[in-house]
Design a protein around this motif. Structure first.
Motif, mmCIF file in Angstrom:
data_model
loop_
_atom_site.group_PDB
_atom_site.id
_atom_site.type_symbol
_atom_site.label_atom_id
_atom_site.label_comp_id
_atom_site.label_asym_id
_atom_site.label_seq_id
_atom_site.Cartn_x
_atom_site.Cartn_y
_atom_site.Cartn_z
ATOM 1 N N ASP A 70 -19.280 105.215 51.835
ATOM 2 C CA ASP A 70 -20.557 105.692 51.299
ATOM 3 C C ASP A 70 -21.288 106.612 52.274
ATOM 4 O O ASP A 70 -22.298 107.228 51.894
ATOM 5 N N VAL A 71 -20.809 106.729 53.493
ATOM 6 C CA VAL A 71 -21.389 107.711 54.409
ATOM 7 C C VAL A 71 -21.237 109.120 53.844
ATOM 8 O O VAL A 71 -22.003 110.029 54.188
ATOM 9 N N LYS A 73 -21.555 109.746 50.613
ATOM 10 C CA LYS A 73 -22.298 109.804 49.362
ATOM 11 C C LYS A 73 -23.414 110.840 49.464
ATOM 12 O O LYS A 73 -24.050 110.983 50.512
ATOM 13 N N ASN A 76 -26.829 110.621 51.690
ATOM 14 C CA ASN A 76 -26.826 109.602 52.735
ATOM 15 C C ASN A 76 -26.859 110.226 54.131
ATOM 16 O O ASN A 76 -26.420 111.365 54.338
ATOM 17 N N LYS A 77 -27.375 109.456 55.064
ATOM 18 C CA LYS A 77 -27.529 109.939 56.437
ATOM 19 C C LYS A 77 -26.177 110.064 57.133
ATOM 20 O O LYS A 77 -25.315 109.200 57.016
ATOM 21 N N ARG A 78 -26.014 111.160 57.891
ATOM 22 C CA ARG A 78 -24.814 111.380 58.691
ATOM 23 C C ARG A 78 -25.217 111.993 60.033
ATOM 24 O O ARG A 78 -26.118 112.823 60.087
ATOM 25 N N TYR A 114 -27.746 100.645 49.553
ATOM 26 C CA TYR A 114 -28.524 101.562 50.387
ATOM 27 C C TYR A 114 -27.704 101.934 51.610
ATOM 28 O O TYR A 114 -27.161 101.058 52.298
ATOM 29 N N GLY A 115 -27.636 103.251 51.907
ATOM 30 C CA GLY A 115 -26.824 103.682 53.044
ATOM 31 C C GLY A 115 -25.378 103.310 52.817
ATOM 32 O O GLY A 115 -24.787 103.623 51.774
ATOM 33 N N THR A 116 -24.785 102.609 53.775
ATOM 34 C CA THR A 116 -23.394 102.161 53.628
ATOM 35 C C THR A 116 -23.317 100.656 53.407
ATOM 36 O O THR A 116 -22.259 100.047 53.607
ATOM 37 N N ASP A 179 -26.553 100.899 59.410
ATOM 38 C CA ASP A 179 -25.738 101.874 58.682
ATOM 39 C C ASP A 179 -24.604 102.401 59.550
ATOM 40 O O ASP A 179 -24.739 102.520 60.773
ATOM 41 N N THR A 181 -23.025 105.756 60.315
ATOM 42 C CA THR A 181 -23.434 107.160 60.138
ATOM 43 C C THR A 181 -22.499 108.120 60.868
ATOM 44 O O THR A 181 -22.887 109.228 61.191
#
Length: 686
Positions: A70-71, A73, A76-78, A114-116, A179, A181
């Motif tokens: 899901d990173v 997605k 989403n934050k990376r 939410y997040g991963t 998460d 990230t």
């Protein structure tokens, strides 16, 4: 001491002597997974049955599941850029069934994503001692972005972070909801795996754990060689280039099992060769596998033997703890030869060199066998791997013992010492940002080296081995590490822990005076550091070197007197060429400016030089009457130049040499070489 640690002592899950407490607990998870991989689309399609056992004293009203993919997605934050082709919907969940009840994935009261992380709200709390059955069906893709895991080419994949995974619930933080990230790494439960991997029938598979159905999968001739390798100390070509021609498996589903490990990864390819052999560890044969692309056999032919030798030294010499698993496999799948990524019983490496092989194999001890929380304390595993890599190479792979063991730790820390990025070692890995490499690798490996130097090898490894045995398959905090070393050594090490792990500051010593055979060394900086001296005598090839223990600074001493033999014949003295030092310009007798004048060093050497091969810029500047070379791109490269003559120099850590070439084809050039690390840089003046 943080509140969480105090609470653990009060609850008796940890003890102040560094041992697990009387009431220490940890949860366990069993995974039974069926997965299919479709190379042409990179789709991973899986189903799994998870059995989660709540060994905690708490009732759990929810279960946190990790969906690492899901990173990728949308939204989403990376922490780094990714291949646009990877960005999409992340993990495509099809079903979630909890104890026989099918959960509506659209019901936000029961499922929160939410997040991963995905949080499942339970219908009834899971009481202490109870277990829970969770079933998943899902689909995702093999990533194109990541080097550590993902697609290596169209038909070679290293597959990690690929299945719905139960997060850790522990006595310190409760649920781990941090998460993923793409930056900090992992913290996982102790788990058992039974995994079926279905691939096209011309693909080979290597994975965490033991191959259980080799006879059903492998063609007879290959299976016979596989069996031979499991008992052979000589390297067996289980699959050679001829075997790959028209390869067709008997069956295309591979079954692997692994007990009491923290994760599961696998690799697959239709054009990789397979070498294998065994090594005896504590009376048991461990299977060593090497997988690499066809046409590369000559390049990687020594890889299996290197793994055998490293495992033998780890098990019997340093640290002297038998390798705890039945298999270890190295898959050559990364772009850069010196890089690697570890999973239980597996490594995905960029090359077959000794340093990366040693480093990744040591990770089987930390964070796999000792379950380090890398998300918060990366220095507790990467730092150890970096330190052990250097120690093992120095003791068993380096024929030239004239080089200082400690100089490498100076090389990688000198450029960051005393900067804003030089944070206390215990700083959570979540907050180190651009300093992550320094905080996770360079700084802690230096501190372990200083502890090794102070305690001496015998006492150091007595402490270290006790630490491993106490926390094998368990999860220590930094305080468990500190307290174990104090408990086993019998020493109060607060004079070392406080400045090096909890405070800002830097090490800095200097020559205060040299008179009548006595060298007076002054402690200028806050952090204690050993004193190394290198003396060269006049008209002689003889020299004198010595390392004085950092304990001389224990009682807030500010100066220390060192008697120098044959002082009337001294030509020069260099202080702390072995150890990092914030201001090196006061570490020379006579002062460096005198040496530059005597050797006839030209001021034209000062300037900026472009290194085309690495697309970086090197700068030589004059600071405090000394010539300093540094690079804004390679922060570790920050060192004073000590002249041998007018155009040749040594770096202050004794690992590098530089030659100045004036007016070559109309421009000045420099050649900087680090022979120990097989690194050569040629810079042209801008």
């Amino acid at each position: 001491m943080p509140r969480e640690i105090q609470k653990a002592y009060k609850n008796q899950t940890r003890s102040v002597d560094g041992k697990p407490g009387k009431k220490y607990w940890q949860n366990s998870v069993d995974y039974k997974i069926n997965v299919k991989v479709f190379p042409e689309t990179r789709i991973v399609e899986g189903s799994e049955i998870v059995n989660f056992i709540n060994n905690s004293p708490d009732e759990l009203s929810e279960i946190v599941i990790r969906l690492y993919y899901d990173v990728f997605k949308k939204g989403n934050k990376r922490d780094s850029r990714v291949n646009p082709k990877d960005i999409g919907e992340g993990v495509e969940l099809k079903t979630i069934i909890v104890d026989g009840v099918n959960y509506d994935l659209a019901n936000s009261d029961k499922i929160k994503r939410y997040g991963t992380n995905l949080t499942i709200r339970l219908r009834e709390p899971l009481k202490s001692g109870q277990d829970l059955k969770i079933e998943f069906e899902w689909q995702q893709k093999v990533t194109l972005t990541l080097d550590r895991t993902g697609a290596k080419d169209d038909t070679s994949f290293f597959v990690g972070y690929w299945y719905p995974q139960v997060s850790v619930y522990d006595d310190i933080f409760g649920w781990d909801r941090l998460d993923y990230t793409l930056d900090t790494e992992f913290y996982n439960n102790l788990s058992n795996f039974d995994v079926n991997i279905t691939v096209p029938d011309n693909f080979l598979v290597w994975a965490t754990g033991t191959l259980e159905n080799g006879e059903k999968v492998l063609p007879n001739n290959i299976y016979k060689k596989f069996l031979k390798a499991k008992e052979s100390k000589e390297v067996i070509e289980v699959v050679n280039e001829k075997d790959l021609e028209g390869l067709k498996l008997k069956h295309n589903t591979w079954n692997f099992t692994a007990k009491e490990v923290t994760d599961f990864a696998f690799a697959m390819s239709d054009h990789y060769l397979w070498h294998a052999a065994s090594v005896n560890v504590a009376g048991k044969d461990v299977l060593i596998n090497s997988a690499f692309p066809k046409g590369k056999a000559e390049k990687h032919k020594k890889l299996t033997s290197i793994q055998q030798k490293v495992m033998k030294h780890f098990s019997e010499d340093v640290p002297g703890i038998p390798y705890p698993y039945p298999v270890f496999s190295t898959f050559i799948g990364l772009r850069y030869s010196g890089s690697g990524m570890e999973f239980p019983m597996m490594a995905n490496n960029g090359g077959s060199g000794v340093p990366v092989t040693v480093h990744e194999l040591f990770h089987m001890y930390f964070p796999m066998y000792v379950r380090i929380n890398e998300r918060r304390f990366a220095w507790m595993d990467e730092g150890w791997a970096d330190f052990m890599e250097n120690l093992v190479i120095h003791k068993f792979f380096n024929e030239d013992k004239s080089n200082s063991f400690y100089s490498r730790f100076k090389l990688v820390t000198q450029g960051t010492l005393g900067t804003i990025g030089d944070l206390p070692t215990v700083t959570s890995s979540q907050y180190t940002g651009d300093s992550y490499g320094y905080q996770a690798y360079s700084l802690p490996s230096l501190t372990y080296a200083l502890l090794y130097q102070y305690l001496g090898e015998e006492k150091f490894f007595k402490c270290f081995n006790s630490y491993v045995k106490r926390w094998a398959k368990k999860s220590p905090t930094p305080y468990d590490f500190f307290n174990t070393f104090e408990n086993v050594s019998g020493e109060d090490l607060s004079f070392f822990w406080e400045p090096w792990y909890f405070e800002m500051g830097y090490p800095d010593v200097g020559i205060k005076s040299f008179e009548e055979g006595k060298l007076i060394v002054e402690k200028v900086g806050y952090k204690p550091i050993p004193i190394s001296i290198d003396v060269v005598y006049k008209n002689s090839k003889k020299s004198y070197s010595k390392i004085i223990d950092l304990s001389v600074w224990k009682n807030d001493n500010r100066t220390y007197a060192i008697p120098v033999p044959n002082h009337d014949q001294v030509e020069s003295i260099v202080l702390n060429s072995d150890f990092p030092d914030f201001n090196e310009t006061d570490n020379f007798f006579p002062p460096l400016k005198d040496s530059y004048e005597e050797k006839g060093v030209k001021s034209s050497i000062v300037g900026n030089y472009y290194v085309e091969d690495y697309n970086i810029e090197l700068s030589i500047a004059k600071e405090n009457e000394a010539l300093v070379i540094y690079s804004n791109s390679w922060v570790w490269l920050n060192t004073i130049l000590i002249p041998k003559d007018s155009v040749n120099f040594n770096t202050s850590d004794k690992t590098g040499v530089l030659k100045y070439l004036e007016d070559v084809s109309g421009r000045d050039e420099i050649e900087l070489e680090y022979p120990k690390y097989n690194l050569k840089l040629k810079g042209i003046k801008k």
